[in-house]
Design a protein around this motif. Structure first.
Motif, PDB file in Angstrom:
ATOM      1  N   MET A  49      -6.971   0.476  -7.676  1.00 17.13           N
ATOM      2  CA  MET A  49      -6.160   0.016  -6.551  1.00 17.13           C
ATOM      3  C   MET A  49      -6.118  -1.508  -6.484  1.00 17.13           C
ATOM      4  O   MET A  49      -5.054  -2.102  -6.258  1.00 17.13           O
TER       5      MET A  49
ATOM      6  N   TYR B 269       0.836  -1.206   0.000  1.00 15.68           N
ATOM      7  CA  TYR B 269       0.000   0.000   0.000  1.00 15.68           C
ATOM      8  C   TYR B 269       0.868   1.252   0.000  1.00 15.68           C
ATOM      9  O   TYR B 269       0.558   2.244  -0.659  1.00 15.68           O
TER      10      TYR B 269
ATOM     11  N   THR C 120     -11.333   4.246  -8.246  1.00 14.26           N
ATOM     12  CA  THR C 120     -10.384   4.087  -7.135  1.00 14.26           C
ATOM     13  C   THR C 120     -10.305   2.635  -6.700  1.00 14.26           C
ATOM     14  O   THR C 120      -9.213   2.086  -6.503  1.00 14.26           O
TER      15      THR C 120
ATOM     16  N   GLY D 130      -1.523   1.823  -3.467  1.00 13.31           N
ATOM     17  CA  GLY D 130      -2.770   2.259  -2.850  1.00 13.31           C
ATOM     18  C   GLY D 130      -2.708   3.675  -2.323  1.00 13.31           C
ATOM     19  O   GLY D 130      -3.646   4.465  -2.512  1.00 13.31           O
TER      20      GLY D 130
ATOM     21  N   THR E 288      -4.960   6.750  -3.738  1.00 12.57           N
ATOM     22  CA  THR E 288      -5.839   7.444  -2.796  1.00 12.57           C
ATOM     23  C   THR E 288      -5.514   8.931  -2.727  1.00 12.57           C
ATOM     24  O   THR E 288      -6.411   9.784  -2.769  1.00 12.57           O
ATOM     25  N   THR E 289      -4.228   9.257  -2.628  1.00 12.75           N
ATOM     26  CA  THR E 289      -3.810  10.657  -2.545  1.00 12.75           C
ATOM     27  C   THR E 289      -4.160  11.408  -3.822  1.00 12.75           C
ATOM     28  O   THR E 289      -4.571  12.573  -3.785  1.00 12.75           O
TER      29      THR E 289
ATOM     30  N   ALA F  71     -12.744   8.474  -2.357  1.00 16.01           N
ATOM     31  CA  ALA F  71     -11.482   7.759  -2.157  1.00 16.01           C
ATOM     32  C   ALA F  71     -11.607   6.724  -1.046  1.00 16.01           C
ATOM     33  O   ALA F  71     -11.106   5.598  -1.178  1.00 16.01           O
ATOM     34  N   ILE F  72     -12.276   7.094   0.044  1.00 17.37           N
ATOM     35  CA  ILE F  72     -12.474   6.148   1.152  1.00 17.37           C
ATOM     36  C   ILE F  72     -13.352   4.980   0.716  1.00 17.37           C
ATOM     37  O   ILE F  72     -13.065   3.808   1.007  1.00 17.37           O
TER      38      ILE F  72
ATOM     39  N   ASN G   4     -11.392   2.653  -1.405  1.00 14.93           N
ATOM     40  CA  ASN G   4     -10.515   1.802  -0.597  1.00 14.93           C
ATOM     41  C   ASN G   4     -11.290   0.634   0.003  1.00 14.93           C
ATOM     42  O   ASN G   4     -10.789  -0.496   0.034  1.00 14.93           O
TER      43      ASN G   4
END
Length: 391
Positions: free
Chosen positions: A337, A109, A333, A147, A151-152, A163-164, A167
């Motif tokens: 990921m 990650y 995302t 990851g 995310t960033t 983004a959350i 994930n």
């Protein structure tokens, strides 16, 4: 006589490869050139690659430098060790893997897919796994590769909630991928004599696998920050070929002329609109599974199969063109990921783990996992939006 025949067969194969390559080359450039014109085609290819390099690759590299610096600081000052303690108890019920597998999740990650191979090469680390569990590390590591960068990047575009959710979708996809792979590898390799998982409370494995520098707090902070930033530069440089080659091709196959009334002008981000036509065919399915509103959105998951960095490069233009919205960002995302360009890394990773014969099983398992990640992200976001309306 048999040797002569075999030799002739070997001599013919390179020519067959050459003919296939030329046929593919002529078909691709012939199709694009017939639509755009030869001059406009090459002008668009060069202009698109340049715009991607300046506007997108350097932005991703900047994020990679910052993420790399944070990742190295997290390792240097024990955050990785703490996270490993927190997540280790979840590994057996979720992934059916030993608790130390969580260290692989954290390291990938914070960096990239192949980082888990360095762990797997450590004799003490790999001793925690049954033989059939070892190939699962490939799917596990790939599910979380880059990851932090993904995310960033998405948060930087202004989509924190998405983004959350992405994930969470990736985690669900990773569980599906690893579980399917575990079942398949268990059938293929069988179960060796059972080994009792070592008691991590007596000896924390992360202490033996994570190197720390010596010196004062400030010296360690500065060294880790600079080394992590350098790693980010390497990642940023590493994604350049994928972004410029794959993403340029995808964009040419996705977009149409910037001004249909004028026609092709040889400018950046013009194309022949082939992928949207394919997307329209599968639109009913992609709408139900992922909530895609536009057929062009299918370009992202297609690109993420080979290079997640190239897939990220599509997002700013898609957002600017109104092709995607918050739902697609969350799905992208999750799938970006979870897949992490696994088609370009899975073979080498499994080969390094010594399980080349399980490549097809690993790839098909991970493909399913990525699809589940996208579906999960879509419906989680739908549920969140529904609950927010009620309140």
């Amino acid at each position: 006589m048999q040797n002569i025949i075999a030799d002739k067969g070997k001599k013919r194969s390179p020519y067959l490869d050459t003919i296939a390559f030329l046929a593919l080359l002529v078909t691709f450039f012939g199709y694009i050139g017939s639509k755009m014109g030869i001059s406009n085609m090459f002008s668009t290819i060069m202009a698109t690659a340049y715009e991607l390099l300046v506007d997108t690759v350097l932005y991703i590299m900047a994020i990679a430098v910052l993420a790399g610096a944070f990742g190295k600081l997290a390792t240097e000052f024990g955050l990785v060790k703490l996270l490993n303690k927190i997540f280790s108890p979840l590994m057996r019920p979720l992934y059916n893997l030993p608790g130390v597998a969580s260290l692989g999740i954290i390291t990938t990650y914070l960096s990239d897919n192949p980082a888990i191979i360095s762990l797997a090469k450590d004799d003490e680390y790999i001793s925690y796994f049954e033989e059939y569990e070892t190939p699962c590390l490939c799917n596990l590591g790939t599910s979380f590769g880059m990851g932090l960068i993904v995310t960033t990047f998405v948060i930087g575009l202004g989509y924190f909630k998405e983004a959350i959710v992405g994930n969470l979708g990736a985690v669900i996809g990773s569980i599906v991928s690893v579980r399917i792979m575990s079942h398949r590898s268990r059938k293929a390799l069988g179960i060796s004599k059972a080994t009792v998982e070592k008691n991590l409370s007596k000896k924390d494995l992360s202490d033996t696998l994570i190197e720390r520098t010596e010196g004062s707090f400030f010296e360690r902070f500065l060294t880790a920050f600079l080394e992590g930033g350098k790693l980010g530069v390497d990642i940023g440089l590493g994604i350049i070929p994928g972004v410029l080659v794959i993403c340029t091709i995808i964009m040419i196959l996705t977009f149409g002329p910037l001004d249909p009334s004028i026609g092709y002008q040889g400018k950046a981000f013009e194309g022949v609109g082939l992928l949207p036509k394919i997307g329209e065919i599968i639109a009913p399915v992609s709408k139900i599974l992922f909530g895609f509103e536009r057929p062009e959105a299918i370009a992202f998951p297609v690109t993420a199969l080979g290079a997640v960095g190239a897939a990220l490069s599509l997002m700013p233009n898609f957002l600017q063109s109104g092709i995607i919205g918050p739902n697609e960002v969350a799905v992208f995302t999750a799938m970006g990921m979870c897949w992490s360009g696994f088609l370009s890394t899975h073979v080498a990773m499994l080969d390094a783990l010594g399980h080349r014969k399980l490549i097809s099983k690993a790839i098909s398992s991970h493909f399913i996992g990525g699809v589940i990640a996208g579906i999960s992200a879509h419906y989680i976001l739908v549920l969140i939006n529904f609950l927010s309306k009620l309140t």
